[in-house]
Design an enzyme around this catalytic site. Structure first.
Site, mmCIF file in Angstrom:
data_model
loop_
_atom_site.group_PDB
_atom_site.id
_atom_site.type_symbol
_atom_site.label_atom_id
_atom_site.label_comp_id
_atom_site.label_asym_id
_atom_site.label_seq_id
_atom_site.Cartn_x
_atom_site.Cartn_y
_atom_site.Cartn_z
ATOM 1 C CB THR A 86 -0.940 0.016 1.230
ATOM 2 O OG1 THR A 86 -1.968 0.968 1.035
ATOM 3 C CG2 THR A 86 -0.198 0.339 2.512
ATOM 4 C CE LYS A 167 -4.632 -0.681 3.812
ATOM 5 N NZ LYS A 167 -3.751 -1.611 3.077
ATOM 6 C CB VAL A 193 1.607 -3.473 12.911
ATOM 7 C CG1 VAL A 193 2.370 -4.797 12.957
ATOM 8 C CG2 VAL A 193 0.242 -3.659 12.238
#
Length: 337
Positions: A86, A167, A193
């Site tokens: 991405t 997204k 993350v």
């Protein structure tokens, strides 16, 4: 699903999530086709080529989300595809054309490649928490039925707004295409993350996660009421959902939530050598944390392995080892921001 003779494709394989996922897939003796924008850029791919089993089970393929059809050859013959790639340019001067449009078109391009291959059993897409909870007032708990408010995103233009929009619109376009073309499609929605990593540069999500250590105040809003998942838990969840025949739809992947005050307290206790704030503007101990529920994922049988401390210890240790984070800071005068 998931036999050792299988061939799978991982897009964005040189990145933070992609490279760790490739490592875990190779450990399971799957044959991996890793797509990167430039396989000849040794600095960007060396960490992949150095992985155990890379010599026998890994091939690199040139592909770019902006180049329609460039994933066709890499995906042809694969039984599974993990679409991790991405655009992540938060500083873009033209976000509509440099981030949002390429993300949506790239997503649909991957799906067209999967449909054309006729061998792909399941496509797993790495979505984002930014598709779920970007709205004016936070709910106490979010689940897979929630979607971010695009009008609010575009109006507010908070840090990383173009990533959240890209997204969200890409995932929504993908669900429409999957239903119309009968593609077995799964989306994983990770929160922030954090953890050790094998790529050579600083991962964008760690710029945010470690902002209390680095003093990057622009990122405090993202972790004001934060949710987190360990990189290894996330990659194991990708594989689990690819292999589990009962998996369907969207899956939130998040193991911990806390407010920035509590995160900073944990980091101060763990790393007293850093200048970590004790106060944050507009935040006090009465601020409630916001939960991303992984109940759907754990009800399927998945188990998280790591604590919040594990995530941050792994991230800080790796950043220090790679020279991406100074070993200490001088103490501030008042410890505030």
């Amino acid at each position: 699903m998931g036999s050792q003779s299988e061939t799978v494709c991982v897009t964005g394989a040189s990145g933070f999530i992609g490279s760790w996922l490739v490592m875990r897939l190779l450990e399971r003796r799957l044959t991996v086709r890793a797509t990167v924008r430039d396989p000849t850029n040794v600095k960007k791919v060396k960490h992949l080529l150095d992985l155990p089993k890379a010599e026998t089970h890994l091939t690199l393929w040139k592909a770019d989300l902006a180049d329609e059809g460039s994933f066709d050859e890499a995906i042809k013959g694969c039984t599974g595809v993990f679409h991790v790639a991405t655009p992540m340019d938060f500083e873009s001067k033209d976000p509509e054309n440099e981030v949002i449009k390429p993300t949506i078109e790239g997503m649909l391009g991957i799906m067209k490649s999967c449909a054309a291959a006729k061998t792909v059993r399941r496509l797993v897409f790495t979505s984002s928490a930014g598709t779920v909870n970007i709205q004016e007032h936070q709910l106490p708990v979010y689940d897979e039925s929630c979607w971010s408010d695009m009008e609010f995103c575009r109006a507010k233009k908070m840090t990383a707004w173009m990533y959240f929009v890209s997204k969200t619109l890409a995932e929504q376009a993908a669900w429409k295409y999957a239903k119309e073309n009968n593609i077995d499609f799964i989306t994983i929605i990770p929160t922030l993350v954090v953890g050790p990593f094998i790529m050579s540069s600083m991962p964008p999500s760690l710029i945010t996660a470690l902002s209390p250590i680095t003093g990057n105040e622009a990122h405090y809003s993202i972790i004001r009421q934060g949710q987190f998942v360990h990189l290894d838990d996330l990659c194991n969840a990708h594989i689990y959902l690819f292999e589990n025949p009962k998996a369907e739809g969207r899956y939130i992947c998040s193991s911990h939530d806390c407010i920035i005050l509590d995160l900073a307290k944990m980091l101060r206790e763990k790393y007293p050598e850093y200048n970590i704030p004790t106060e944050f503007k507009g935040v006090d101990e009465n601020l409630k944390s916001v939960c991303f529920s992984s109940k759907k994922l754990t009800d399927l049988g998945f188990e998280f392995k790591y604590s919040l401390e594990d995530m941050f210890t792994g991230a800080v240790d790796t950043c220090r080892a790679k020279g991406l984070l100074r070993p200490s800071h001088e103490k501030p005068v008042d410890g505030k921001t």
